[in-house]
Design a protein around this motif. Structure first.
Motif, short mmCIF file in Angstrom:
data_model
loop_
_atom_site.label_atom_id
_atom_site.label_comp_id
_atom_site.label_asym_id
_atom_site.label_seq_id
_atom_site.Cartn_x
_atom_site.Cartn_y
_atom_site.Cartn_z
N VAL A 23 -19.36 -21.71 22.75
CA VAL A 23 -19.32 -21.29 21.35
C VAL A 23 -20.57 -21.79 20.64
CG1 VAL A 23 -18.06 -21.47 19.19
CG2 VAL A 23 -16.82 -21.29 21.36
N ASP A 41 -9.63 -18.18 24.30
CA ASP A 41 -9.84 -17.24 23.20
C ASP A 41 -9.20 -15.90 23.53
OD1 ASP A 41 -11.28 -16.65 20.62
OD2 ASP A 41 -12.11 -15.07 21.91
N LEU A 80 -12.49 -19.06 17.51
CA LEU A 80 -13.76 -19.25 16.78
C LEU A 80 -13.48 -19.98 15.47
CD1 LEU A 80 -15.81 -15.95 17.19
CD2 LEU A 80 -16.49 -18.27 17.84
#
Lengths: 320, 320
Positions: free
Chosen positions: B239, B273, B296
Motif C-alpha cells: 500500500v 483487501d 485502504l
C-alpha cells in the motif's frame, strides 16, 4: 606580526574583529575561555568559542553579540513543550547544529581543540582559535542558599543567565582547573607571540580562567613579547555584561585601575578609556605603561582604532 | 477489551488511530518496532515509536505520515552547511527536540521503555506504547558491494531512505537480536490480551523484528487470544513503502497470501483487501480464517472500519 590574544566572548570577539580590520595580515592566535562551557540537553555548548567563531566568521547575530544570525527557536520551543529543563538558557536552532557536531565529535573521542578546528573549517574566522584547554573546567559560583543558610555552588551560566548575577557571589570556583592542561598550541602561541593582548573581556570569568590553566600565566609572564590589555571597565562600570558582580566576588574594585592591578604581574601596557584618564598615574605607579583612548566598541572601526592603540602601546613598551 | 498490537511506523499508526476511533474504551498496548532505530548526528532516533506517538498524539505531519506537523529544518540546513553526514536523512527541528530528550535520558541510563513512557507523558497517545526491547537491535541489509564484488551490510535506513530499496537486498540481518530481551511489559501484554493484532505494517522489517525478539513469537503463539492480522499488500503491491523489496529479500511472494504464510504459525485470522478476495481460499487452506474487506486507509474512518473488521474476525475466530 604574530599576535596572541586571550579572549572571552562578546567583548573579546568584537575587539578581535577590529584587530583583523586594523592589521589584516596579522597572524592571530586566540586562546578562548572554555570555563563557561555547559552541557545543555546533552549538548556540549562552548559559548565563548562560538561567539569568537561566529563573530569573526560573519555569522553572529549582531543585535545580541552572540548566537547565529537570524536564528529560530523551534527546538527550544519544543523542548519547553516537553517541560525539559533548564528553561533559562535558550539555544537557537542553527546554533544547535554547532553543538550537535561538537558533541558528536567529543563523544567520538576528539579533543575540543580538534573539534574547534573542524568547526572553524567552515567559519574561517581568520584567526587560529584554540580552547584554553581540552580538559573540562567549569566556573561555578558560590551563593547563599535559599533560606537554609547552606551555601551552594551553581554553574556560572545559571548565575549569569538565570540570576543575572544579582545574587551576590561569595566565591568563584574553577572546577577542574588544577588538573587542566593547556590545549595543544597554547603555550607555543604565547611563547612565539610578538604581542600578547588581553582584549576587554571579563577579567574574572573570561581572562581569569585562561590564565588559571596551570602553565599559562607563567608562560605569559616569561614571554618576551609585550603584554598589553584593554580595560573592560569604563567610568567604574562594565561596558557590557555584569563584570562588576564578578569583580566584587573576588574583592577587586570595579575600576580600570582595579583590573590593571589584577593583572599587574604580567601587564606591560594597559589602555583605559578616555573618561578614565585620571587612572593613568596610579596604573603607571604600579609599573605598567598606561594610556587613555576611546574604548567603546560602537562599531568595527572603533574596535579597529582600539586595536591600533593597543599595538601602538605594545610598540611603546617594546621600545622602552 | 485489552488489545495488543505489534506495530511498525506509518501503516501501524494509522491503523491504531482507526482502532481508537472504533473502540474508544479499548485498553490498547502497542509493541513498537525499534530495529529501525538509528543514531544520527549523535541523536538516538526511534522512527517507528515516534510515528506512533506523533500520530496518536495528534502531532504528526499528516502529508507525509511521519515527523512533526509543520516542522522546519533550520538545524538540518545548518548541519548541511557544515558538511555533516549523513545528508540523506533529514531531521526536522521539532523532531530533534524529541531525539535530544531521548538521547539525554538514554545517556543518563534510563532504558528506552522508560524514555518512551516519559515522552508519551506529553503526547498522551491513548495507548500504552512499549518498545519491543530495551536492547539495541538494528536491521541491516546486505547488498552487493560497489564493483568490488564484496557484500556489504548497511543500516536499514540507508537502504530504505537513501537507496529507496532499489538496490537488491540479499539478506536482512537483525544485529543484536539474539541478545535482546523483550522490554518490560511486552510479554505480559501479549499474554493478557483479549485480541492480538498485526496491523498492516511491513511484515519483514517492522513486524518481523518484533516477533524475532527471543520469547515474543512464542508468547504470541501460546497466547489464548485470537491473533488477527491485516494484509499490507493489496493487489500484489505494498500500500505504501517498499515492502515488496523486503519480502523479496526473504523469498516471500509479494501477495496477501504470501504474507499470511509468513505468519502462519501464529495467525488465527487474516484480512485481505476486497480486491484480493481470490486469495481467501488459499489462506483458509493453511488453517487461517480469512476475510476480504476494504483495506485502504484513505482516512481515519476507513481505518476505523478496518479495525472493526479485524475485531469482528477475532470474534469469529474465538467463537469457532
Amino acid at each position: 606580526m604574530r599576535i596572541t590574544a586571550l579572549a572571552g566572548g562578546i567583548g573579546g570577539s568584537r575587539f578581535l574583529r577590529g584587530l583583523l580590520r586594523a592589521i589584516p595580515d596579522a597572524e592571530v592566535t586566540v586562546v578562548g575561555n572554555t570555563a563557561d562551557d555547559i552541557t545543555l540537553h546533552g549538548l556540549h555548548v562552548s559559548p565563548d568559542l562560538d561567539t569568537v567563531m561566529y563573530t569573526l566568521g560573519d555569522g553572529v547575530e549582531e543585535s545580541q553579540g552572540w548566537g547565529r544570525r537570524g536564528d529560530t527557536s523551534a527546538v527550544a520551543d519544543e523542548l519547553a513543550a516537553y517541560g525539559a529543563e533548564p528553561r533559562w538558557f535558550t539555544l537557537g536552532d542553527r546554533d544547535i547544529a554547532t553543538h550537535l557536531l561538537r558533541t558528536r565529535m567529543l563523544t567520538a573521542g576528539y579533543p575540543l581543540s580538534a573539534v574547534t578546528e573542524a568547526l572553524c573549517d567552515r567559519w574561517r574566522p581568520g584567526v587560529r582559535l584554540l580552547p584554553m584547554t581540552d580538559d573540562r573546567v567549569e566556573t561555578h559560583v558560590v551563593v547563599a542558599g535559599d533560606g537554609d543558610g547552606q551555601e551552594r555552588a551553581i554553574h556560572f551560566q545559571e548565575w549569569w543567565v538565570r540570576l543575572h548575577a544579582k545574587v551576590p557571589a561569595r566565591r568563584i570556583v574553577l572546577v577542574g582547573i588544577e588538573q587542566a592542561k593547556p590545549a595543544p598550541g597554547v603555550l607555543d602561541a604565547v611563547a612565539a607571540a610578538d604581542v600578547i593582548v588581553l582584549p576587554p573581556s571579563n577579567p574574572v570569568v573570561s581572562i581569569g580562567p585562561i590564565l588559571s590553566v596551570p602553565g599559562v600565566r607563567d608562560a605569559v609572564t616569561v614571554a618576551g613579547a609585550p603584554v598589553v590589555g584593554l580595560s573592560p571597565i569604563i567610568g567604574g562600570a562594565p561596558v557590557r555584561g555584569m563584570a562588576d558582580a564578578a569583580l566584587t566576588a573576588i574583592g577587586v574594585p570595579t575600576s580600570a585601575a582595579g583590573v590593571a592591578e589584577l593583572f599587574a604581574d604580567l601587564l606591560d601596557g594597559w589602555l583605559v578609556d578616555s573618561t578614565d584618564a585620571d587612572a593613568v598615574p596610579a596604573v603607571e605607579a604600579a609599573g605598567i605603561r598606561c594610556r587613555a583612548a576611546p574604548l567603546l566598541m560602537t562599531d568595527v572601526d572603533a574596535a579597529a582604532a582600539m586595536a591600533r592603540a593597543a599595538l601602538d602601546l605594545a610598540e611603546e613598551v617594546r621600545a622602552r
